[in-house]
Scaffold this motif. Structure first.
Motif: not given
Length: 693
Positions: A6-12, A29-30, A419-421
Motif C-alpha cells: 500500500l505505501p507504494l500507491l502514490n496518488s497525484v 501522497l502515499r 513515473d510515480f508508480s
C-alpha cells in the motif's frame, strides 16, 4: 500486489502550471505505515527540458499547490502530523514556506486574486465552545445539540450546522520581509501547543501574537460556502451555497457574489444571488468567471420539480453572460457527466476545461462559451486533473500501469513526464485488466474488465460490484483488483445499469427498481466471462461489494445460491432504517426505491434475508454516517439468527471511505481479513486454506 505494498500507491493531485508554461507542480501522497497517515510533498515537474521531477517541499502532508497569477508565489496547504491543513506560501523558485492561516479546523480550499495580492480561502468555522474553541471543554463536555433540520451531519465531517464552511480574505504577506517574532512567553505557549499537535491553541497564540496576517471573514450564514473564486477584475468573489428559503428540504444550491471594497477591504455586505433567467431548480457545484470577464461558467445538475430528484442526473456545463441573462447549456446532458475537482479550470479568453465520465474512462474536454467543444484527452485512462497556462496544458491521470502520473499535451498527444508508480510495478507487479463486453439477458451490452491471475487455472472468481450506484469502474489501476488477483483470484468488475458514464438513461434505469436490471447485468457479465474463459472456475465463485455494491451483493445472494461466500461491506441494507440514520437518508432511499412501504420492502435486502444461504462477512466502520453501522449490525444479526455462517468486521475510528482513505493500518488489515475470509471458502495456492486446529 499485496497489502504490504500500500505505501507504494502514490496518488497525484491536479497540476498547478506556472504562468511561464515551463513547469508544473503537483502533490504526491502515499499511505505510510509508520505514521499511520497519508504523507507527501509537492513535486516540481519541468515540462520541456527533459529534466526529471524533483521534490520541492518536505512537509508532512503538503497538498493543493497553486501559483499566483504573477508567478512569484506558490501557495499550498500544509498539515503537520496530527494537525489540520493550513494555508502556506513560498517563493516560486523555492525557499522556506510561510504559514498564512491558523484556522481551528483547517483550511479546505483557496483561490488567488488576479493581482496576486490576496487569497480567498474556505474553512469550517466552529461555534464558540465547540471543537476545542474553548480551552478545557472536551467534546463530551460541550452543550447539547438541538436538531431541527434534515441536513445536520455529513460522512467524514460529523455535525455540520455548528461548523459551516465560511469564506475569508487574507492579504498575502511580503515574502522578503523580516519574519515576525512572538513575545517571550507567547512564543513558548505556541511552541508547546505545536509540539502537542494542538491546532486551536497554536492558532490562538499565533494570532494573538500577531505572527500571521489578519483574515477578514466574508460570509456568516449557517450554511456551507463552497468553491470561492475571484472575478476577473478582482472586485468580487463568486461561490456556491444553499442560501435560499427552504434549503433544508431540497438539494438545490445556487451562485452568489460578494462585492469587495476598494483596495484590500472586504466590504460588500450580504452575498447577492446570481440567478440565470432561464434555469429551474438546480444543484450548482462550481462557478468561475471566464478570463475575458464576459461569462460565468458553472456546473449544475437538474433536480426536478421536487428538488430531490438527483438519481443519475448528469452534471452539465452552462455559461451565462456576466451581466445577467439566459444561461446556455454547453454540454450534452444526456450523454456527458462533467466534473472539475471543485474548480473549473480556464484555457484562453472564453473556454473552460472539464473532466467527463465516459464508458469506464475519464476524458478531458474543452468548452467555449460560444458553443464550440473538443475532446482533448480520451482513451483507456482516467484523467484526474488538468490546468493550462503559458501555452502549456498539463494533466494528471491514472491508467492500467499507474496510480497517478503527470503528462503534457503536445500536438494532441500526451507526453508523460513522471513515473510515480515505477516502484509499485517493480516490487509489487501490476496485472493489466482485460476489457470486455457481454450482453445482458435482454441483449443490453454490459461493459467491464477481467483481472486474471498468473497461471493456467482453474481460478476462483470474485465478482466485484462498485458503489454509488451512479459511479463507474474504470480500466485504471485499482488496488482492490490487484491484491485479489495476486492472491490467485480472477476478478470481474462491470458497470451495470445504474452506473455512471453511459448516459442518464443507463443510470436512471434502476430508479424505483433497484435489484432488477442491475442484478441481471452483473450476473450476465459473470456468465459471459465464465463462458469465454475456460480458466475461470464456475464452481468456485465469490461475490463482494461496498455501499451500493454491498446492497447488490446482499440482494443477489438472497436470489442466487451459487456463490461459495460473500462479502457485504458498508452496505445499504435496509431502506426503512436508512431514512433516519444516514446523513443522506432523508432523500436518498425515497428517490431510489420509492417511498411506500411496499416499494421499500420489494427492494430491501433485509426484507429477503431469510432467503440467504451464502456465508457472509459483513464489514462496516463505526463512524460511517453514509451507511450507518446499524445497517451491518442488523444484517449480521439476522444471518446469525437464521443459522447462516457469518462474521462481522468492525473498524473503529473509520467512516464510509475506509477502503479509499482509511488509515493505512486499517486498510492493510481490511485486505488481510478479506483474503483470510476467501481462504476459508475459496482457497488458492497463493491464499491457502487456514490450518485446522
Amino acid at each position: 500486489m499485496k497489502s504490504e505494498h500500500l505505501p507504494l500507491l502514490n496518488s497525484v493531485s491536479a497540476p498547478a502550471v506556472h504562468p511561464d508554461g515551463a513547469r508544473a507542480v503537483v502533490s504526491v501522497l502515499r499511505p505510510d505505515f509508520d505514521a499511520d497517515a497519508y504523507v507527501g510533498q509537492l513535486w516540481a515537474v519541468p515540462l520541456g527540458s527533459g529534466q526529471p521531477p524533483r521534490r520541492l517541499t518536505r512537509g508532512f502532508r503538503d497538498t493543493a499547490p497553486d501559483f499566483s497569477p504573477d508567478g512569484h508565489v506558490l501557495a499550498f496547504l500544509r498539515a503537520a502530523a496530527g494537525g489540520k491543513p493550513q494555508l502556506h506560501i513560498v517563493e516560486a523558485e523555492g525557499g522556506e514556506p510561510q504559514a498564512v492561516t491558523d484556522a481551528p479546523l483547517g483550511v479546505s480550499g483557496f483561490a488567488w486574486s488576479p493581482d496576486s495580492r490576496r487569497i480567498v480561502y474556505s474553512a469550517r468555522t466552529p461555534e464558540d465552545g465547540r471543537y476545542g474553541s474553548t480551552e478545557g471543554v472536551s467534546a463530551g463536555g460541550e452543550d447539547a445539540r438541538l436538531i431541527t433540520d434534515y441536513q445536520y451531519r455529513m460522512n467524514g465531517v460529523g455535525y455540520t450546522a455548528d461548523k459551516p464552511v465560511q469564506l475569508f480574505l487574507v492579504i498575502v504577506p511580503e515574502l522578503g520581509a523580516e519574519p515576525k517574532v512572538a513575545p517571550k512567553g507567547r512564543a513558548l505557549k505556541a511552541s508547546t501547543a505545536a509540539a502537542a499537535g494542538d491546532t486551536a491553541d497554536r492558532g490562538s497564540s499565533a494570532a494573538s501574537a500577531g505572527l500571521l496576517p489578519a483574515a477578514q471573514q466574508l460570509t456568516s450564514a449557517a450554511a456551507d460556502h463552497n468553491g470561492a473564486a475571484f472575478s476577473t477584475d478582482g472586485r468580487a468573489v463568486f461561490f456556491t451555497a444553499a442560501l435560499h428559503e427552504g434549503s433544508d428540504s431540497d438539494l438545490a444550491s445556487g451562485i452568489y457574489r460578494i462585492t469587495l471594497g476598494d483596495g484590500d477591504g472586504a466590504g460588500g455586505g450580504e452575498p447577492e444571488p446570481v440567478a440565470p433567467a432561464n434555469t429551474g431548480r438546480q444543484s450548482v457545484h462550481a462557478v468561475r468567471q471566464s478570463e475575458d470577464g464576459q461569462w460565468l461558467f458553472f456546473l449544475a445538475q437538474d433536480i426536478g420539480d421536487s428538488g430531490q430528484d438527483f438519481v443519475a442526473r448528469n452534471t452539465a456545463l452552462y455559461a451565462v453572460p456576466s451581466g445577467g441573462g439566459d444561461a446556455t447549456l454547453l454540454s450534452n446532458v444526456e450523454t456527458m457527466d462533467l466534473g472539475c475537482n471543485g474548480r473549473i479550470e480556464l484555457r484562453g479568453p472564453d473556454s473552460a476545461l472539464l473532466l467527463n465520465n465516459a464508458g469506464g474512462t475519464v476524458e478531458l474536454h474543452e468548452f467555449q462559451a460560444t458553443g464550440s467543444h473538443q475532446v482533448l484527452v480520451h482513451g483507456g485512462r482516467a484523467v484526474t486533473g488538468a490546468a493550462a497556462r503559458g501555452g502549456s496544458l498539463v494533466v494528471s491521470f491514472a491508467d492500467a500501469a499507474t496510480a497517478g502520473d503527470v503528462a503534457v499535451l503536445d500536438g494532441g498527444q500526451l507526453r508523460v513526464l513522471t513515473d510515480f508508480s515505477a516502484q509499485l510495478r517493480s516490487d509489487a507487479g501490476i496485472i493489466e485488466p482485460l476489457e470486455l463486453t457481454f450482453p445482458s439477458a435482454d441483449g443490453y451490452p454490459v461493459h467491464g474488465w477481467l483481472v486474471r491471475p498468473a497461471g493456467q487455472g482453474p481460478h476462483p472468481v470474485l465478482l466485484n460490484i462498485h458503489g454509488g450506484p451512479f459511479a463507474q469502474y474504470t480500466g485504471a489501476l485499482f488496488d482492490e483488483a490487484q491484491v485479489y488477483a495476486a492472491a490467485g483470484y480472477a476478478v470481474l468488475m462491470c458497470n451495470p445499469r445504474g452506473s455512471a458514464g453511459y448516459g442518464q438513461a443507463h443510470g436512471r434505469a434502476i430508479k424505483e427498481k433497484m435489484g432488477t436490471l442491475d442484478m441481471q447485468d452483473v450476473l450476465a457479465f459473470l456468465e459471459g466471462a465464465l463462458g469465454k474463459f475456460e480458466e475461470l472456475d464456475a464452481g468456485a465463485l465469490g461475490i463482494m461489494g461496498g455501499s451500493y455494491g454491498g446492497y447488490l451483493t446482499a440482494w443477489t445472494i438472497s436470489h442466487d445460491h451459487r456463490f461459495k461466500a460473500a462479502i457485504v461491506e458498508r452496505g445499504y441494507l435496509d431502506p426503512v432504517s436508512f431514512i433516519g440514520s444516514s446523513d443522506i437518508g432523508w432523500f436518498f432511499g425515497g428517490e431510489y426505491t420509492g417511498r411506500s412501504a411496499n416499494q421499500m420492502a420489494a427492494q430491501s435486502p433485509m426484507a429477503r434475508v431469510e432467503q440467504v444461504r451464502t456465508p457472509a462477512l459483513v464489514i462496516h466502520s463505526e463512524e460511517d454516517l453514509r451507511c450507518p453501522v446499524e445497517q451491518g449490525q442488523r444484517y449480521f444479526t439476522a444471518l446469525k439468527q437464521l443459522g447462516v455462517e457469518a462474521a462481522f468486521l468492525v473498524f473503529p475510528g473509520e467512516n464510509h471511505e475506509l477502503s479509499r482513505s482509511g488509515t493505512p493500518h486499517h486498510r492493510k488489515q481490511r485486505f488481510d481479513e478479506i483474503l483470510r475470509w476467501w481462504s476459508r471458502y475459496l482457497p488458492t495456492t497463493e491464499n491457502p486454506a487456514p490450518a485446522v486446529r
